[in-house]
Motif scaffolding. Structure first.
Motif, PDB file in Angstrom:
ATOM      1  N   ASP A  43       9.437  -9.001   5.256  1.00  0.00           N
ATOM      2  CA  ASP A  43      10.206  -8.010   3.859  1.00  0.00           C
ATOM      3  C   ASP A  43       9.250  -7.675   3.091  1.00  0.00           C
ATOM      4  O   ASP A  43       9.359  -6.411   2.712  1.00  0.00           O
ATOM      5  N   LEU A  44       8.316  -8.304   2.395  1.00  0.00           N
ATOM      6  CA  LEU A  44       7.357  -8.059   1.430  1.00  0.00           C
ATOM      7  C   LEU A  44       6.462  -7.023   2.005  1.00  0.00           C
ATOM      8  O   LEU A  44       6.054  -6.050   1.421  1.00  0.00           O
ATOM      9  N   ASP A  45       5.941  -7.086   3.110  1.00  0.00           N
ATOM     10  CA  ASP A  45       5.184  -6.051   3.840  1.00  0.00           C
ATOM     11  C   ASP A  45       5.946  -4.552   4.067  1.00  0.00           C
ATOM     12  O   ASP A  45       5.431  -3.534   3.691  1.00  0.00           O
ATOM     13  N   THR A  46       7.155  -4.709   4.210  1.00  0.00           N
ATOM     14  CA  THR A  46       7.972  -3.573   4.322  1.00  0.00           C
ATOM     15  C   THR A  46       8.041  -2.886   3.151  1.00  0.00           C
ATOM     16  O   THR A  46       8.015  -1.376   3.087  1.00  0.00           O
ATOM     17  N   GLN A  55       4.148  -3.104  -6.604  1.00  0.00           N
ATOM     18  CA  GLN A  55       2.717  -3.657  -7.268  1.00  0.00           C
ATOM     19  C   GLN A  55       2.173  -4.654  -6.633  1.00  0.00           C
ATOM     20  O   GLN A  55       1.099  -4.876  -6.273  1.00  0.00           O
ATOM     21  N   SER A  56       3.158  -5.746  -6.397  1.00  0.00           N
ATOM     22  CA  SER A  56       2.707  -7.103  -5.915  1.00  0.00           C
ATOM     23  C   SER A  56       4.019  -7.890  -5.335  1.00  0.00           C
ATOM     24  O   SER A  56       5.027  -7.337  -5.746  1.00  0.00           O
ATOM     25  N   ASP A  57       3.693  -8.777  -4.634  1.00  0.00           N
ATOM     26  CA  ASP A  57       4.723  -9.581  -3.953  1.00  0.00           C
ATOM     27  C   ASP A  57       5.378 -10.196  -4.899  1.00  0.00           C
ATOM     28  O   ASP A  57       6.722 -10.477  -5.015  1.00  0.00           O
ATOM     29  N   PHE A  58       4.952 -10.861  -6.167  1.00  0.00           N
ATOM     30  CA  PHE A  58       5.290 -11.374  -7.235  1.00  0.00           C
ATOM     31  C   PHE A  58       6.599 -10.373  -7.884  1.00  0.00           C
ATOM     32  O   PHE A  58       7.661 -10.771  -8.222  1.00  0.00           O
ATOM     33  N   VAL A  59       6.164  -9.228  -8.205  1.00  0.00           N
ATOM     34  CA  VAL A  59       7.120  -8.478  -8.782  1.00  0.00           C
ATOM     35  C   VAL A  59       8.062  -7.868  -7.957  1.00  0.00           C
ATOM     36  O   VAL A  59       9.418  -7.729  -8.363  1.00  0.00           O
ATOM     37  N   PHE A 114      14.842  -3.732   7.197  1.00  0.00           N
ATOM     38  CA  PHE A 114      15.647  -2.924   6.300  1.00  0.00           C
ATOM     39  C   PHE A 114      15.152  -2.802   4.992  1.00  0.00           C
ATOM     40  O   PHE A 114      14.777  -3.713   4.465  1.00  0.00           O
ATOM     41  N   PHE A 115      15.219  -1.730   4.288  1.00  0.00           N
ATOM     42  CA  PHE A 115      14.881  -1.453   2.994  1.00  0.00           C
ATOM     43  C   PHE A 115      15.594  -0.392   2.149  1.00  0.00           C
ATOM     44  O   PHE A 115      16.041   0.356   2.797  1.00  0.00           O
ATOM     45  N   ASP A 132      16.681  -1.366  13.380  1.00  0.00           N
ATOM     46  CA  ASP A 132      15.387  -1.847  12.590  1.00  0.00           C
ATOM     47  C   ASP A 132      14.862  -0.494  12.120  1.00  0.00           C
ATOM     48  O   ASP A 132      14.904   0.577  12.593  1.00  0.00           O
ATOM     49  N   ASP A 133      13.978  -1.006  11.099  1.00  0.00           N
ATOM     50  CA  ASP A 133      13.078  -0.026  10.238  1.00  0.00           C
ATOM     51  C   ASP A 133      13.853   1.169   9.724  1.00  0.00           C
ATOM     52  O   ASP A 133      13.615   2.374   9.604  1.00  0.00           O
ATOM     53  N   VAL A 134      15.363   0.761   9.128  1.00  0.00           N
ATOM     54  CA  VAL A 134      15.998   1.894   8.519  1.00  0.00           C
ATOM     55  C   VAL A 134      15.837   1.871   6.907  1.00  0.00           C
ATOM     56  O   VAL A 134      15.534   0.758   6.428  1.00  0.00           O
TER      57      VAL A 134
END
Length: 226
Positions: A43-46, A55-59, A114-115, A132-134
């Motif tokens: 999810d974070l990479d998406t 900006q970052s995974d944390f944000v 999904f994003f 996928d990838d929607v």
């Protein structure tokens, strides 16, 4: 983090806990934790691939309501499948809607990666199916046109982008690799690798382009953004 972020985190945590409790029987704890970490990483990479402002995974974890809504949906979707779980799952989805501005019915089926960008005003109906990838932008509706308890919401194929404000209505199919322009109203099927724009939407096939967004969401038709 802010008050909204704190509430969202609490909602997601409680939903995940409820679903985990309902499904705990027969599931190895180690495998479950490993799968959760892998899915979170995906999810974070998406988000990084889809949003240049990330900006970052944390944000991302703390400030992306679209991801919060998706994470909550996954728990609620599992709860929906448990005997006696439909009422709490439906009530939970309304709580998530109040916090994030995204209403995903727990009965909907959604694939991986999904994003939702700039999440607000999103509606995904009960019988909607998303591959996928929607990617959806804000104010998108995957809605129904029938009052009958049948398949009444859209089916969205893999690698589809739906622009801001678009309405996809009824049991139509959006083919893999297709794109729906901003504010378009889709009431008929959209072929794979096509672009649908306008009210009602008309179909365009970009010349010499196998995929309208080239697999990178860089669309060739400016009407997508209007």
């Amino acid at each position: 983090m802010g008050f909204r972020g704190i509430i969202t985190a609490a909602v997601v945590t409680s939903v995940a806990a409820a679903a985990a409790s309902a499904l705990r029987k027969g599931r190895p704890a180690g495998a479950s934790a490993q799968g959760f970490r892998a899915r979170l990483r995906e999810d974070l990479d998406t988000v990084k691939r889809r949003d240049p402002a990330a900006q970052s995974d944390f944000v991302t974890v703390l400030s992306y309501p679209g991801m919060h809504a998706i994470w909550a949906y996954r728990g609620l979707h599992r709860l929906w499948a448990v005997p006696g779980g439909r009422v709490p799952a439906r009530l939970g989805s309304q709580l998530v809607r109040a916090v994030t501005g995204v209403e995903i019915h727990p009965g909907a089926t959604i694939g991986r990666r999904f994003f939702i960008d700039h999440a607000d005003g999103i509606v995904v109906g009960e019988t909607a199916e998303i591959g996928d990838d929607v990617m959806l932008y804000h104010q998108v509706t995957l809605g129904g046109t029938s009052m009958a308890k049948v398949k009444r919401h859209p089916t969205v194929g893999d690698d589809v982008l739906i622009g801001a404000g678009a309405k996809v209505l009824g049991p139509v199919t959006i083919g893999a690799g297709a794109s729906v322009g901003a504010n378009a109203v889709v009431i008929k099927d959209v072929p794979a690798d096509a672009i649908a724009v306008g009210i009602p939407a008309v179909i365009k096939h970009p010349h010499g382009v196998a995929e309208p967004h080239g697999g990178k969401w860089e669309l060739t038709d400016p009407a997508i953004w209007i």
